[in-house]
Design an enzyme around this catalytic site. Structure first.
Site, PDB file in Angstrom:
ATOM      1  N   GLU A  91       0.897  -1.346  -0.062  1.00 55.14           N
ATOM      2  CA  GLU A  91      -0.058  -0.129   0.092  1.00 55.14           C
ATOM      3  C   GLU A  91       0.758   1.368  -0.014  1.00 55.14           C
ATOM      4  O   GLU A  91       0.209   2.372  -0.405  1.00 55.14           O
ATOM      5  CB  GLU A  91      -0.944  -0.033   1.197  1.00 55.14           C
ATOM      6  N   GLU A 122       6.892 -21.766   8.346  1.00 52.77           N
ATOM      7  CA  GLU A 122       7.004 -20.722   9.203  1.00 52.77           C
ATOM      8  C   GLU A 122       7.825 -21.342  10.592  1.00 52.77           C
ATOM      9  O   GLU A 122       8.441 -20.738  11.600  1.00 52.77           O
ATOM     10  CB  GLU A 122       5.490 -20.478   9.833  1.00 52.77           C
TER      11      GLU A 122
END
Length: 307
Positions: A91, A122
């Site tokens: 963004e 992860e």
């Protein structure tokens, strides 16, 4: 103790994983009752973030000067935490006209993990080290490890690797006393409590992480001169929607007529910040560009040089 039972024991100690027996029959409630309950849970998240504003501000005050010297803001996380980092990074270019390389989102397992879980990614500190090695870290970079539990190996490994190489590190988690916060120079622990659905940290924890990332990136960009007041003057008019927004921003900043605004945007190749300086500073396009370069992009500083 087996690895499985050890992991279960660890999860039992985490606030974000706690079971709430009072909600054991939530599925028997009406849809509206469930929605009200969930909304009430969410209402406490901003207060939890508010309790960590001093730590967040301290982190920004360390991040901004590094970015002003050319450093990058790099988010690293797995699952929901990783996706939120990628979202915040993506963004920044349309909002603040940053280069895509300035704010980077790393997610364990790579881009495909944005839409599909990558099993085991992860759990690897080594994978985090590989991803950061590919970016050629410098001392001016900042790495923000994101993990609701505060124990995710990928996030902890990213922070440990970055700190060992002299980069600034931030650890964002939703449990107190987390390994992630301990590994980072700036530990930000936003404790929002157990989730409505046990262990579903895409809920309150995810909301808290999104709010903190909004703060980190937005306030950093304000410190870097990417705004003029609360106006996004670093946007560049690259399509009709943005051209309309650009005109409006210049109008709000200057109070100039439509004719003046169009002339200023034409003279500055659509650069809003430059156009505002042309109008308020009474200079031409090339002069505006030069003044902004010498003021490191800070419009207020550039304006003082025209008076």
């Amino acid at each position: 103790m087996t690895a499985h039972s050890e992991l279960r024991a660890q999860l039992d100690t985490l606030t974000t994983e706690a079971f709430r027996p009072e909600l054991a029959e939530i599925d028997r409630l009406s849809t509206l009752e469930i929605a009200r309950m969930m909304n009430a849970e969410d209402a406490g998240v901003p207060a939890a973030v508010a309790g960590r504003l001093e730590r967040i501000a301290a982190a920004v005050d360390d991040i901004a000067p590094r970015m002003a010297r050319g450093g990058r803001l790099i988010y690293a996380g797995a699952g929901t935490a990783g996706r939120l980092g990628v979202l915040d990074a993506s963004e920044c270019p349309p909002t603040f006209n940053t280069d895509p390389s300035q704010v980077v989102g790393l997610i364990a397992g790579g881009p495909s993990a944005m839409v599909k879980a990558v099993e085991g990614a992860e759990d690897s500190k080594e994978l985090a080290a590989e991803d950061l090695t590919a970016l050629a870290l410098t001392a001016d970079d900042t790495v923000v490890g994101i993990s609701a539990s505060g124990r995710t190996p990928y996030a902890v490994g990213a922070v440990e690797f970055a700190r060992a190489r002299g980069a600034l590190t931030v650890g964002l988690s939703c449990n107190a006393g987390s390994a992630l916060a301990a590994a980072a120079e700036h530990g930000i622990e936003v404790v929002v409590g157990p989730e409505l659905l046990t262990g579903s940290t895409r809920l309150k924890a995810g909301t808290a992480q999104k709010l903190v990332l909004n703060l980190l990136s937005t306030v950093t960009m304000i410190r870097l001169g990417k705004t003029y007041g609360n106006l996004m003057v670093d946007v560049r008019a690259s399509n009709e929607k943005l051209r309309a927004r650009s005109r409006r921003i210049v109008a709000l900043a200057t109070g100039a007529s439509d004719t003046e605004i169009e002339a200023a945007l034409t003279a500055t190749d659509g650069e809003v910040k430059n156009a505002v300086l042309v109008i308020l500073g009474g200079v031409d396009g090339p002069t505006a560009a030069a003044l902004l370069t010498t003021s490191q992009g800070h419009l207020r500083a550039a304006l003082t040089q025209t008076r």
